[in-house]
Design an enzyme around this catalytic site. Structure first.
Site, PDB file in Angstrom:
ATOM      1  CE  LYS A  74      -3.050   3.089   1.341  1.00 58.19           C
ATOM      2  NZ  LYS A  74      -4.435   3.252   1.492  1.00 58.19           N
ATOM      3  N   GLY A 120       0.694  20.381 -12.260  1.00 56.94           N
ATOM      4  CA  GLY A 120      -0.145  21.431 -11.688  1.00 56.94           C
ATOM      5  C   GLY A 120       0.291  21.773 -10.280  1.00 56.94           C
ATOM      6  CB  CYS A 138      -3.565   9.037   1.058  1.00 54.10           C
ATOM      7  SG  CYS A 138      -5.192   8.660   1.702  1.00 54.10           S
TER       8      CYS A 138
HETATM    9  C1  UGA Z   1      -4.788   7.879  -2.898  1.00 52.48           C
HETATM   10  C2  UGA Z   1      -4.486   6.691  -3.809  1.00 52.48           C
HETATM   11  O1  UGA Z   1      -4.654   7.071  -5.168  1.00 52.48           O
HETATM   12  C3  UGA Z   1      -5.403   5.515  -3.490  1.00 52.48           C
HETATM   13  O2  UGA Z   1      -5.063   4.397  -4.291  1.00 52.48           O
HETATM   14  C4  UGA Z   1      -5.247   5.154  -2.012  1.00 52.48           C
HETATM   15  O3  UGA Z   1      -6.115   4.089  -1.641  1.00 52.48           O
HETATM   16  C5  UGA Z   1      -5.570   6.370  -1.156  1.00 52.48           C
HETATM   17  O4  UGA Z   1      -4.687   7.464  -1.533  1.00 52.48           O
HETATM   18  C6  UGA Z   1      -5.335   6.008   0.283  1.00 52.48           C
HETATM   19  O5  UGA Z   1      -4.164   5.841   0.673  1.00 52.48           O
HETATM   20  O6  UGA Z   1      -6.296   5.784   1.014  1.00 52.48           O
HETATM   21  P1  UGA Z   1      -6.654   9.819  -2.854  1.00 52.48           P
HETATM   22  O7  UGA Z   1      -5.856  10.418  -1.756  1.00 52.48           O
HETATM   23  O8  UGA Z   1      -8.125   9.680  -2.698  1.00 52.48           O
HETATM   24  O9  UGA Z   1      -6.118   8.324  -3.175  1.00 52.48           O
HETATM   25  O10 UGA Z   1      -6.400  10.722  -4.128  1.00 52.48           O
HETATM   26  P2  UGA Z   1      -5.660  10.555  -5.543  1.00 52.48           P
HETATM   27  O11 UGA Z   1      -6.649  10.294  -6.596  1.00 52.48           O
HETATM   28  O12 UGA Z   1      -4.527   9.618  -5.428  1.00 52.48           O
HETATM   29  O13 UGA Z   1      -5.094  12.041  -5.741  1.00 52.48           O
HETATM   30  C7  UGA Z   1      -4.117  12.568  -4.841  1.00 52.48           C
HETATM   31  C8  UGA Z   1      -3.712  13.950  -5.267  1.00 52.48           C
HETATM   32  O14 UGA Z   1      -2.882  13.915  -6.426  1.00 52.48           O
HETATM   33  C9  UGA Z   1      -4.873  14.902  -5.607  1.00 52.48           C
HETATM   34  O15 UGA Z   1      -4.609  16.154  -5.017  1.00 52.48           O
HETATM   35  C10 UGA Z   1      -4.816  15.000  -7.121  1.00 52.48           C
HETATM   36  O16 UGA Z   1      -5.320  16.216  -7.600  1.00 52.48           O
HETATM   37  C11 UGA Z   1      -3.313  14.896  -7.363  1.00 52.48           C
HETATM   38  N1  UGA Z   1      -2.954  14.439  -8.716  1.00 52.48           N
HETATM   39  C12 UGA Z   1      -3.381  13.245  -9.182  1.00 52.48           C
HETATM   40  C13 UGA Z   1      -2.118  15.238  -9.512  1.00 52.48           C
HETATM   41  O17 UGA Z   1      -1.694  16.331  -9.102  1.00 52.48           O
HETATM   42  N2  UGA Z   1      -1.772  14.796 -10.759  1.00 52.48           N
HETATM   43  C14 UGA Z   1      -2.192  13.608 -11.243  1.00 52.48           C
HETATM   44  O18 UGA Z   1      -1.816  13.266 -12.388  1.00 52.48           O
HETATM   45  C15 UGA Z   1      -3.027  12.820 -10.440  1.00 52.48           C
END
Ligand code: UGA
Length: 471
Positions: free
Chosen positions: A211, A260, A267
């Site tokens: 994880k 960005g 997380c």
């Molecule tokens: C993350 C992981 O993606 C999940 O797989 C995991 O289960 C979860 O943490 C956890 O540990 O419980 P989450 O925190 O909900 O999920 O959000 P993400 O979708 O991973 O996005 C995290 C951040 O990265 C957001 O601020 C998003 O805007 C940013 N991001 C995402 C970017 O800046 N660029 C990208 O290309 C993708």
């Protein structure tokens, strides 16, 4: 199966509702009686698309019930009947660190009361050193009774798409903490009987790291994309085209390469920082992750620098409309949201941030957290009289903004796209100036200062030295 889920936050409530969707009989238990009452009244403690319907359907059908810690009898009988007890309590200290006090209290409550043949499933994300202690912690709480089968079952769901992620996982991981006769693994697999994805069994610490490793890698991808965007800006390349071509390489893939303002939430930032700090304390050198962290923090600053760049270096007295407050779309979660850092920085620099987020609860919470932050109820109200607009979270509604109307309402004409999410041409066609992260902008309006083809990265560096800081 009969299941008791302890902790009804983002992880636990999704787990409880989705297990009910798979025909299990679920009792969800939370420490808060107010939360239990709200859930029984059909109110969710947070925003997650589709969750309210799922909860309502299974409550009505009787497969999902709620209880609170104070309701001793209900909780005791749920524990006595449960074939599996899932623990999903929080492990954050609310200040960027880990805490295991809640977990220890919850284990102290459930472990002595569980049936000998039930399985204890830990779903919370835990610090690695606690994973290594888990077996002895549970054994001690169990005392002289038969050891309880215990597994670590990390969740990989994302906020905003948690239900689809839970019901259609890419893999399920079961880490064996203690399972002398194999019954724990069997029961844990029964929980996921409807899943078609691979179910992997491994040691508890391997499961915990699978994880952590996944999140650290995702964070690394994002910071890499942010470095790549800087290089693209330096040489006049467009990061969107570059990533599009790179993504065809199966070894790379295109996900999580969007530059960005960087990653936020409860997380990714927390796990990168905690891992880096823990390694430093142990004398282990992991410079890559330290750099991932540094790059991520720098992105928020770069966003403010781009606003200043568009406004000739001075943010003093400027009205800046911030679009989006939550750390990503489709959630009300403000934990480590880039928008909060940005709003605070703008206030320090003498600007007046005016924020809009589609969710009222998020707006209210942000206003309570940041003194001086003005929040408004629509995009129109945010952009009215603004000198600059900064998109921080790419909510779907922002993609249909009519930029010609916005141009009329604004005082200035600067648009900074913190997620590379806007249609550049539509912004430019309205006569506005567009600033993104490593995107090529060829047709800026003629009088816009410091625009392409000058490399944006160099411009940002120039302006960093020139931002006027109020006395
Ligand atoms: C993350 C992981 O993606 C999940 O797989 C995991 O289960 C979860 O943490 C956890 O540990 O419980 P989450 O925190 O909900 O999920 O959000 P993400 O979708 O991973 O996005 C995290 C951040 O990265 C957001 O601020 C998003 O805007 C940013 N991001 C995402 C970017 O800046 N660029 C990208 O290309 C993708």
């Amino acid at each position: 199966m009969r299941i008791a889920v302890f902790g009804l936050g983002y992880v636990g409530l999704v787990t409880a509702a989705c297990l009910a969707e798979w025909d299990h009989d679920v009792v969800g238990v939370d420490a808060s009686a107010a939360r239990r009452k709200a859930l029984d009244a059909g109110e969710l403690p947070f925003h997650e698309p589709g969750l309210a319907d799922l909860v309502a359907r299974h409550r009505a059908g009787g497969r999902l019930r709620f209880a609170a810690d104070g309701e001793g009898d209900v909780v005791a009988s749920a524990l006595k009947e449960a074939d599996a007890v899932v623990v999903a309590v929080g492990t954050h200290d609310g200040n960027g660190g880990w805490q295991t006090t809640t977990m220890l209290a919850c284990l102290g409550q459930v472990v002595p009361a569980m049936r000998d043949d039930a399985v204890l499933v830990i779903r919370s994300t835990l610090p690695p050193e606690f994973v290594n202690r888990l077996r002895s912690v549970v054994a001690e709480l169990r005392g002289t009774r038969r050891p309880i089968s215990t597994v670590l079952n990390p969740e990989f769901t994302r906020e905003g798409t948690a239900i689809a992620d839970f019901l259609g996982p890419e893999r399920v991981v079961i880490g064996i903490v203690d399972d002398a006769d194999g019954s724990g693994e069997r029961r844990a697999r029964d929980l996921y009987a409807k899943v078609e994805a691979p179910i992997l069994t491994m040691s508890a610490i391997d499961a915990g790291f699978s994880k952590l490793g996944a999140n650290l890698f995702l964070a690394t991808k994002i910071s890499f994309a942010n470095e790549l965007a800087r290089l693209c800006a330096l040489y006049g390349a467009d990061v969107g085209s570059v990533v599009e071509a790179m993504a065809f390489d199966a070894r790379i893939g295109g996900a999580f390469l969007r530059p960005g303002v960087g990653f936020g939430g409860s997380c990714l930032p927390h796990q990168v920082t905690m891992t880096t700090e823990a390694a430093a304390r142990s004398g282990v050198d992991i410079p890559l992750l330290a750099a991932v962290d540094a790059v991520n923090h720098r992105q928020r600053e770069t966003f403010v620098e781009l606003l200043a760049l568009g406004l000739d270096g001075s943010l003093v007295g400027r009205r800046v409309a911030l679009l989006g407050l939550s750390f990503k779309p489709d959630t009300d979660d403000l934990r480590d949201a880039p928008a909060l850092t940005i709003a605070r920085r703008l206030l320090t620099l003498g600007a007046q941030p005016v924020a809009y987020d589609p969710l009222a609860v998020t707006r209210d919470r942000a206003a309570a957290l940041i003194e001086g932050l003005e929040v408004v109820e629509s995009v129109d109200a945010a952009v009215e009289g603004a000198d600059a607009i900064g998109l921080v979270t790419e909510w779907a509604e922002f993609s249909s903004i009519d930029w010609t109307v916005v141009k009329e309402a604004m005082r200035g004409r600067v648009v900074v796209d913190g997620r590379n999410a806007l249609d550049v041409q539509r912004v430019l066609d309205a006569g506005l100036a567009y600033y993104g992260f490593g995107r090529r902008v060829v047709d800026q309006p003629p009088s816009v200062k410091s625009t392409a083809p000058e490399p944006a990265a160099r411009n940002v560096q120039d302006v960093t030295d020139r931002i006027e800081v109020p006395a």
